[in-house]
Design an enzyme around this catalytic site. Structure first.
Site, PDB file in Angstrom:
ATOM      1  N   ASP A 103      80.871  22.403  65.497  1.00 43.38           N
ATOM      2  CA  ASP A 103      81.565  22.484  66.780  1.00 43.38           C
ATOM      3  C   ASP A 103      80.610  23.104  67.801  1.00 43.38           C
ATOM      4  O   ASP A 103      79.719  22.432  68.289  1.00 43.38           O
ATOM      5  CB  ASP A 103      82.857  23.300  66.549  1.00 43.38           C
ATOM      6  CG  ASP A 103      83.796  23.297  67.736  1.00 43.38           C
ATOM      7  OD1 ASP A 103      83.965  22.239  68.349  1.00 43.38           O
ATOM      8  OD2 ASP A 103      84.378  24.351  68.039  1.00 43.38           O
ATOM      9  N   LYS A 131      81.136  17.327  66.364  1.00 42.03           N
ATOM     10  CA  LYS A 131      81.635  17.196  67.745  1.00 42.03           C
ATOM     11  C   LYS A 131      80.489  17.547  68.689  1.00 42.03           C
ATOM     12  O   LYS A 131      80.428  18.675  69.192  1.00 42.03           O
ATOM     13  CB  LYS A 131      82.770  18.196  68.000  1.00 42.03           C
ATOM     14  CG  LYS A 131      84.142  17.846  67.485  1.00 42.03           C
ATOM     15  CD  LYS A 131      85.116  18.926  67.999  1.00 42.03           C
ATOM     16  CE  LYS A 131      86.427  18.921  67.297  1.00 42.03           C
ATOM     17  NZ  LYS A 131      87.259  20.112  67.639  1.00 42.03           N
ATOM     18  N   VAL A 153      91.340  18.805  65.227  1.00 44.83           N
ATOM     19  CA  VAL A 153      91.753  17.966  64.097  1.00 44.83           C
ATOM     20  C   VAL A 153      92.181  18.811  62.896  1.00 44.83           C
ATOM     21  O   VAL A 153      91.729  19.949  62.729  1.00 44.83           O
ATOM     22  CB  VAL A 153      90.612  17.012  63.676  1.00 44.83           C
ATOM     23  CG1 VAL A 153      90.397  15.955  64.734  1.00 44.83           C
ATOM     24  CG2 VAL A 153      89.318  17.769  63.394  1.00 44.83           C
TER      25      VAL A 153
HETATM   26  P1  5GP Z   1      81.353  26.614  65.300  1.00 44.73           P
HETATM   27  O1  5GP Z   1      80.507  25.387  65.090  1.00 44.73           O
HETATM   28  O2  5GP Z   1      81.994  26.620  66.660  1.00 44.73           O
HETATM   29  O3  5GP Z   1      80.666  27.890  64.988  1.00 44.73           O
HETATM   30  O4  5GP Z   1      82.577  26.672  64.311  1.00 44.73           O
HETATM   31  C1  5GP Z   1      82.930  25.675  63.510  1.00 44.73           C
HETATM   32  C2  5GP Z   1      84.191  26.112  62.805  1.00 44.73           C
HETATM   33  O5  5GP Z   1      85.306  26.148  63.724  1.00 44.73           O
HETATM   34  C3  5GP Z   1      84.531  25.088  61.785  1.00 44.73           C
HETATM   35  O6  5GP Z   1      83.941  25.403  60.534  1.00 44.73           O
HETATM   36  C4  5GP Z   1      86.043  25.158  61.751  1.00 44.73           C
HETATM   37  O7  5GP Z   1      86.444  26.176  60.863  1.00 44.73           O
HETATM   38  C5  5GP Z   1      86.442  25.544  63.159  1.00 44.73           C
HETATM   39  N1  5GP Z   1      86.794  24.332  63.951  1.00 44.73           N
HETATM   40  C6  5GP Z   1      86.103  23.774  64.962  1.00 44.73           C
HETATM   41  N2  5GP Z   1      86.711  22.669  65.435  1.00 44.73           N
HETATM   42  C7  5GP Z   1      87.828  22.516  64.681  1.00 44.73           C
HETATM   43  C8  5GP Z   1      88.879  21.522  64.664  1.00 44.73           C
HETATM   44  O8  5GP Z   1      88.938  20.549  65.428  1.00 44.73           O
HETATM   45  N3  5GP Z   1      89.851  21.704  63.726  1.00 44.73           N
HETATM   46  C9  5GP Z   1      89.855  22.771  62.854  1.00 44.73           C
HETATM   47  N4  5GP Z   1      90.864  22.823  61.987  1.00 44.73           N
HETATM   48  N5  5GP Z   1      88.878  23.702  62.841  1.00 44.73           N
HETATM   49  C10 5GP Z   1      87.874  23.571  63.739  1.00 44.73           C
END
Ligand code: 5GP
Ligand code: MG
Length: 189
Positions: A103, A131, A153
């Site tokens: 993300d 994403k 999602v």
């Molecule tokens: P980042 O890349 O922002 O550090 O965090 C990624 C984490 O945020 C993922 O491992 C997940 O736990 C959570 N996350 C990000 N987008 C989503 C989404 O669309 N759905 C869900 N359920 N968790 C998400």
């Protein structure tokens, strides 16, 4: 549970086909090496379970826990990291870091650094979902299942308020489900 779904984004068959392709790429990369798969809890549990069963190479499986959110749904930017005991020793090994979704990128960047600091010979990343439009730190995953648009999602391991991980497909929920919990709780990873 299914009544809460507004749209199925990836069906079980589509997920299976994507994982087969991904496993083929990973098998080419890691054939003949001493592979340590390290998965980030809890979101990657379903993905990593299906993925390793498609890899015909010797490997070990370890887990770590990670939280990237403070209060609410806005990322605090800080990533907390907890290794499951016994999972700390990666010296000289090739590591494949597996997560559910890339993300902002903060989690994967932080964990990749931690694994390198523990002496891993090589750390590559593999995510079920990507994403790219949400990225705030510079990281690209070496391997990924699917690119998706910027929508929250659930299913196939991913939760909302700890629920929906057991949906066998990837879905978006009806707006009233999210609205019923205000402020929205943090995803639990
Ligand atoms: P980042 O890349 O922002 O550090 O965090 C990624 C984490 O945020 C993922 O491992 C997940 O736990 C959570 N996350 C990000 N987008 C989503 C989404 O669309 N759905 C869900 N359920 N968790 C998400
Ligand atoms: Mg996570």
């Amino acid at each position: 549970m299914e009544n809460d779904v507004s749209k199925v984004l990836l069906t079980e068959a589509e997920i299976r086909a994507g994982l087969k392709r991904l496993a083929g790429e990973l098998t080419v990369e890691y054939r003949g090496s001493d592979l340590a798969v390290v998965a980030v809890l809890h979101g990657s549990c379903v993905f990593v379970s299906d993925l390793i069963r498609l890899l015909p190479i010797p490997l070990t499986l370890e887990f770590l826990a990670c939280g990237s959110y403070g209060e609410g749904t806005v990322s605090s930017g800080e990533v907390r990291l907890t290794f499951i005991p016994g999972a700390e020793n990666f010296a000289g090994r090739r590591v494949l870091l597996v997560d559910d979704i890339l993300d902002t990128g903060r989690t994967l960047l932080r964990v990749r650094e931690a694994l390198r600091a523990r002496g891993a010979a090589d750390v590559k990343t593999c995510v079920f979902l990507d994403k790219p439009s949400r990225r705030v730190v510079p990281i690209r995953s070496d391997f990924r299942g699917f690119e998706i648009e910027d929508v929250f999602v659930v299913g196939y391991g991913l939760d909302f308020a700890g629920r929906y991980r057991n949906l066998p497909y990837l879905a978006a929920l009806k707006p009233e489900i999210y609205a019923a919990r205000q402020p929205a709780p943090e995803p639990r990873g």
